[in-house]
Design an enzyme around this catalytic site. Structure first.
Site, PDB file in Angstrom:
ATOM      1  N   ARG A 101      46.866  43.322  57.988  1.00  0.00           N
ATOM      2  CA  ARG A 101      47.403  44.168  56.950  1.00  0.00           C
ATOM      3  C   ARG A 101      46.230  44.193  55.774  1.00  0.00           C
ATOM      4  O   ARG A 101      45.795  42.920  55.421  1.00  0.00           O
ATOM      5  CB  ARG A 101      48.378  43.587  56.130  1.00  0.00           C
ATOM      6  CG  ARG A 101      48.826  44.187  54.703  1.00  0.00           C
ATOM      7  CD  ARG A 101      50.322  43.790  54.396  1.00  0.00           C
ATOM      8  NE  ARG A 101      51.413  44.552  55.017  1.00  0.00           N
ATOM      9  CZ  ARG A 101      52.410  44.618  54.780  1.00  0.00           C
ATOM     10  NH1 ARG A 101      53.020  44.120  53.469  1.00  0.00           N
ATOM     11  NH2 ARG A 101      53.382  45.189  55.434  1.00  0.00           N
ATOM     12  N   HIS A 128      50.930  53.339  57.479  1.00  0.00           N
ATOM     13  CA  HIS A 128      52.041  52.241  57.916  1.00  0.00           C
ATOM     14  C   HIS A 128      52.715  52.606  59.092  1.00  0.00           C
ATOM     15  O   HIS A 128      53.855  52.958  59.097  1.00  0.00           O
ATOM     16  CB  HIS A 128      52.725  51.966  56.600  1.00  0.00           C
ATOM     17  CG  HIS A 128      53.474  50.582  56.892  1.00  0.00           C
ATOM     18  ND1 HIS A 128      53.389  49.679  57.942  1.00  0.00           N
ATOM     19  CD2 HIS A 128      54.420  50.098  55.739  1.00  0.00           C
ATOM     20  CE1 HIS A 128      53.994  48.804  57.457  1.00  0.00           C
ATOM     21  NE2 HIS A 128      54.733  48.706  56.266  1.00  0.00           N
ATOM     22  N   GLN A 131      55.807  50.944  60.471  1.00  0.00           N
ATOM     23  CA  GLN A 131      56.940  51.126  59.601  1.00  0.00           C
ATOM     24  C   GLN A 131      57.548  52.540  60.265  1.00  0.00           C
ATOM     25  O   GLN A 131      58.828  52.846  60.415  1.00  0.00           O
ATOM     26  CB  GLN A 131      56.687  51.587  58.312  1.00  0.00           C
ATOM     27  CG  GLN A 131      57.881  51.860  57.522  1.00  0.00           C
ATOM     28  CD  GLN A 131      59.044  50.875  57.037  1.00  0.00           C
ATOM     29  OE1 GLN A 131      58.492  49.449  56.910  1.00  0.00           O
ATOM     30  NE2 GLN A 131      60.029  51.066  57.591  1.00  0.00           N
ATOM     31  N   ASP A 222      60.843  55.219  48.617  1.00  0.00           N
ATOM     32  CA  ASP A 222      59.957  54.066  48.552  1.00  0.00           C
ATOM     33  C   ASP A 222      59.489  53.667  47.202  1.00  0.00           C
ATOM     34  O   ASP A 222      59.631  54.792  46.010  1.00  0.00           O
ATOM     35  CB  ASP A 222      58.546  54.553  49.196  1.00  0.00           C
ATOM     36  CG  ASP A 222      57.849  53.020  49.892  1.00  0.00           C
ATOM     37  OD1 ASP A 222      58.429  52.042  49.392  1.00  0.00           O
ATOM     38  OD2 ASP A 222      56.635  53.440  50.232  1.00  0.00           O
ATOM     39  N   CYS A 261      61.782  51.889  53.134  1.00  0.00           N
ATOM     40  CA  CYS A 261      60.765  50.781  53.946  1.00  0.00           C
ATOM     41  C   CYS A 261      61.211  49.475  53.433  1.00  0.00           C
ATOM     42  O   CYS A 261      60.762  48.552  54.185  1.00  0.00           O
ATOM     43  CB  CYS A 261      59.475  51.263  54.023  1.00  0.00           C
ATOM     44  SG  CYS A 261      58.676  51.355  52.509  1.00  0.00           S
ATOM     45  N   ARG A 289      61.991  47.137  62.962  1.00  0.00           N
ATOM     46  CA  ARG A 289      60.514  46.919  62.747  1.00  0.00           C
ATOM     47  C   ARG A 289      60.061  45.831  63.862  1.00  0.00           C
ATOM     48  O   ARG A 289      59.123  46.369  64.425  1.00  0.00           O
ATOM     49  CB  ARG A 289      60.160  46.036  61.198  1.00  0.00           C
ATOM     50  CG  ARG A 289      60.096  46.965  60.106  1.00  0.00           C
ATOM     51  CD  ARG A 289      59.307  48.029  59.990  1.00  0.00           C
ATOM     52  NE  ARG A 289      57.862  47.681  60.509  1.00  0.00           N
ATOM     53  CZ  ARG A 289      57.241  46.926  59.467  1.00  0.00           C
ATOM     54  NH1 ARG A 289      57.554  46.862  57.940  1.00  0.00           N
ATOM     55  NH2 ARG A 289      55.840  46.613  59.414  1.00  0.00           N
TER      56      ARG A 289
HETATM   57  N1   CP Z   1      58.111  47.544  54.779  1.00  0.00           N
HETATM   58  C1   CP Z   1      57.252  46.663  54.740  1.00  0.00           C
HETATM   59  O1   CP Z   1      56.097  46.787  55.151  1.00  0.00           O
HETATM   60  O2   CP Z   1      57.640  45.380  54.206  1.00  0.00           O
HETATM   61  P1   CP Z   1      56.828  44.163  53.988  1.00  0.00           P
HETATM   62  O3   CP Z   1      55.558  44.510  52.695  1.00  0.00           O
HETATM   63  O4   CP Z   1      57.836  43.322  53.451  1.00  0.00           O
HETATM   64  O5   CP Z   1      55.898  43.729  55.215  1.00  0.00           O
END
Ligand code: CP
Length: 302
Positions: A101, A128, A131, A222, A261, A289
């Site tokens: 990430r 992402h 997701q 979101d 998300c 997820r």
């Molecule tokens: N949706 C998502 O990626 O959640 P986090 O940022 O908690 O990993």
């Protein structure tokens, strides 16, 4: 040759459909997959905070018989201590895959070039993909099929929207992105999604008018608050209030379900009542997820 997952842009409809089918299979029979990653170690490196991604990768890898090493950024961006490509090349000496990430998509590109093992995008500034897999798996479970579905994303055009557009286009799902003027999605990603959709028959559209979400099966919200954005909350509310996903928006559009998300800001971009209602798919998305990511790991590593 190793395969990375940075964007899904280059995946075929068949490959993505197979990935969703594998995720459903692993979810239905976890005991049949509990040794698939036996002996494999995955390095998971996070430059930014996470709840869902971090925990779902860690527990998911464990359930497949593998082992995850979590690395936080320790002191800000990775490049502060050594070059991203050196970090990736070192991690690949020990790990069988790298989950990352990062702030910038360019860091993932450098990882991909330097690492001899698969690199999986766990969120960057542009995409992402993990997701999106969970979200389309959730829609497939909810409706039995993705055929003829329309998903309306309502809010700030961002990395999640980009992945929903790309993956939706590949899977043949209609996606409309409804964002205020000035907060649209990246237009090159939008155009690429439209180009992909020409092959699959999906309708990929965008608008600043919330009426464009009328007729959608599902609304997707979101955060309006991008990390690091210094815009005062009152200014953000003034711009985004017409795009709040609540019961009124559900009634206006006729949507059956709502997605997000997470993390969600209750009563800002989405009403708390809607999150807690039987129209909410949020926890199904969160659970998926793990199953979606496990399918990605199995596909790339075995
Ligand atoms: N949706 C998502 O990626 O959640 P986090 O940022 O908690 O990993």
């Amino acid at each position: 040759m190793k395969q990375d997952l940075l964007t899904f842009k280059d995946w075929s409809s068949e490959a993505l459909t197979d990935l969703l089918a594998l995720a459903a299979k692993i979810k239905a029979a976890p005991e049949q997959h509990n040794q698939v990653l036996a002996g494999k170690s995955i390095a998971a490196l996070f430059e930014k905070p996470s709840l869902r991604t971090r925990v779902s990768f860690d527990i998911g890898i464990n359930k497949l018989g593998g082992h995850m090493v979590y690395l936080d950024s320790q002191a800000g961006k990775l490049a502060g201590r050594e070059d991203a490509k050196d970090t990736a090349a070192n991690l690949a000496c020990w790990a069988d895959a790298i989950v990352a990430r990062v702030y910038s998509h360019d860091t993932l590109v450098q990882f991909s070039q330097a690492a001899k093992v698969p690199v999986i995008n766990a969120l960057c500034d542009l995409y992402h993909p993990c997701q999106a897999v969970a979200d389309y798996l959730t829609l497939q479970e909810t409706y039995g099929s993705l055929d003829k579905l329309t998903l309306a994303y309502v809010g700030d055009g961002n990395n999640v929207t980009h992945s929903l557009l790309i993956v939706g286009a590949i899977l043949g799902v209609n996606v409309v992105s409804v964002t205020p003027e000035g907060y649209e999605v990246d237009q090159s990603i939008f155009e690429l999604s439209q180009k992909i959709a020409q092959k699959t028959g999906a309708k990929i559209t965008q608008s600043s008018d919330v009426n464009a979400a009328k007729g959608a099966n599902v609304l997707y919200a979101d955060t309006w608050l991008s990390m690091g954005d210094e815009t005062p909350l009152e200014d953000i509310k003034r711009i985004f209030d017409p795009y709040k996903v609540d019961e009124a928006m559900m009634a206006l559009t006729g949507a059956e379900y709502v997605m997000h998300c997470q993390p969600a800001h209750r009563d800002l971009e989405i009403s708390g009542d809607l999150i807690d209602s039987d129209k909410s798919l949020l926890m199904q998305q969160a659970e998926n997820r793990m199953h979606g990511q496990n399918a990605i790991l199995v596909t790339l590593l075995t």
